[in-house]
Design an enzyme around this catalytic site. Sequence first.
Site, mmCIF file in Angstrom:
data_model
loop_
_atom_site.group_PDB
_atom_site.id
_atom_site.type_symbol
_atom_site.label_atom_id
_atom_site.label_comp_id
_atom_site.label_asym_id
_atom_site.label_seq_id
_atom_site.Cartn_x
_atom_site.Cartn_y
_atom_site.Cartn_z
ATOM 1 N N ASP A 79 51.634 34.460 55.766
ATOM 2 C CA ASP A 79 52.576 33.563 56.428
ATOM 3 C C ASP A 79 53.980 33.990 56.006
ATOM 4 O OD1 ASP A 79 53.117 31.083 57.964
ATOM 5 O OD2 ASP A 79 53.970 30.451 56.059
ATOM 6 N N ASP A 133 51.346 29.302 51.711
ATOM 7 C CA ASP A 133 51.831 28.452 50.614
ATOM 8 C C ASP A 133 51.613 26.982 50.883
ATOM 9 O OD1 ASP A 133 53.643 28.237 52.683
ATOM 10 O OD2 ASP A 133 55.339 27.861 51.354
#
Length: 570
Positions: free
Chosen positions: A324, A520
């Site tokens: 990401d 995350d």
Amino acid sequence: MALAALLSLPLALPMLGALVGWHWLPHPLWQWLLATPVQFWLGARFYRAGWRALRAGSGNMDLLIALGTSAAYGLSVYLLWQGEQHLYFEASAVVITLVLLGKHLEARAKHQTSSAIRALQALRPELACRLTETGEERVPVSGLRLGDRLKVRPGERVPADGRIEQGESALDESLLTGESLPVSRGPGDVVTGGAINQSGLLILTVTALGAQSRLARIIAAVEQAQTGKAPVQRLADRISALFVPLVLAIALLTLLLWWTLAGDLSAAILHAVAVLVIACPCALGLATPTAIMAGTGIAARQGILIKDAVALEQAHKISIVAFDKTGTLTQGRPRLLAWQALQGTDEALLTLAAALQQGSEHPLARAVLAKVSPWPAPAEQIQALAGLGVQGRVAQSHFLLGNEQALLNAGLSVPSLAEVVAQRQQGRTLAWLANLQSGQILGWLAFGDSLKPEAAAAIASLQQMGIRTLLVSGDHASAARQVASQLAMDEVYAEVLPEQKAALIQQRCERGEVLAMVGDGLNRCPALAARRGHGHGHRHRRGHGGGTHHPDARRSAPGAPGHRHRPAHL
């Protein structure tokens, strides 16, 4: 475990001392006194578990430990009664101590890996403000019902999943979604329990409770993942059922052969006991679960949540790592990097923008205010436009600061400027300042995020290992391409929604690739939990109904509706 080690130490030390010429043994009675509580008190758990297995007609490692240590202990008692000085109490005591140590390490590792669940559970507030016909009341979250109307003040956590009836606000969903930027929410939008209301007052209707809430489903998924067994553990369980009777048969055969061929019953018993003792701390029953749990515990301390034991066991086969972008490869803290006044001066542009942004906790607002000193007087009649920007009145004029969609909604055309095109190509987020009364575009501001210092080294290290790297981001294509170019990543997927990330992972795995997803936040859970398979897949674009998107494609699929813009995630 500690007490067993303390009692076993005097029995084990003479073996270590013999290596340096120190020949000393405790008195045989002292050996018996030290080993007995270890065998029958601290090791009682193995007798209980072994007896249960025996009653069930199966064998396990606990039964083998009980038999092996009992044989060593019993032989030592017999030799002690015969007046022998060479005993084997240390073997039974040390084996039990080592197995207890393994159990302790496994339990500690499980406790460490459950920290993710405890962190998720901490997101749940205990009380909620419920609106009734007679006013407001504070009630436990456990007492809420579907359809209840709740009031969520600024700074409070959303008590339950719901749909906003009144109010607009920016919600911090970072612990749930991983996105560092607050998300604007307004009437009709769905909010998730556990998110933090940052600015406005919200009235919402409860739509999901208990096990049906998003947070509860995530917790359940993590718990299920941590209780699963790796394939090698399941193999160990199957082997144990055969291994235990096999060891007993070998020990019995050893006893009979030594007694028959050598005619020495004492030597026969000694060798049979040796077979049982050597087989006690079996690696299949101890080392495998201990290694897996220790591995997940170490990973947890490094901030890595292992999906399950299967994923850990397959990690060495990884051929692709998907990342990401926001908050993972980048800092997640936007800065004002460039601006240009089209009417007036640059200083006046920043002053007006700062006046409109005063009082806002949005990261883009903080980025503007960080460039202005001293701060101007705040604008009047400030109104937040969910997902678009903000408008307000300064010196009898009405101004708008927002993205391109905000200008279009106000009936203004977006200027085509070479400088703006260059900013977009660098992956920056654009905001426009306009005077709504005169219809003039006063200027633009460009925001950007910086890479984490360690990102380039991480990508380069993976590529040196022969692992391909993918960037999978919900951000617009230019921002994603810019980050991927700076890090020399192999592929880019832009404008991908969280659920589409899961589909992308699934499709790549169906090609026979072993893929790791790095994110995350807990909105990565669908992607992290994507199952493995075989076949072919396609690439999704955000908001384009499943249209294909090649790494460098710039246009949407034919007939696709335009996607909704959000600040910093156009």
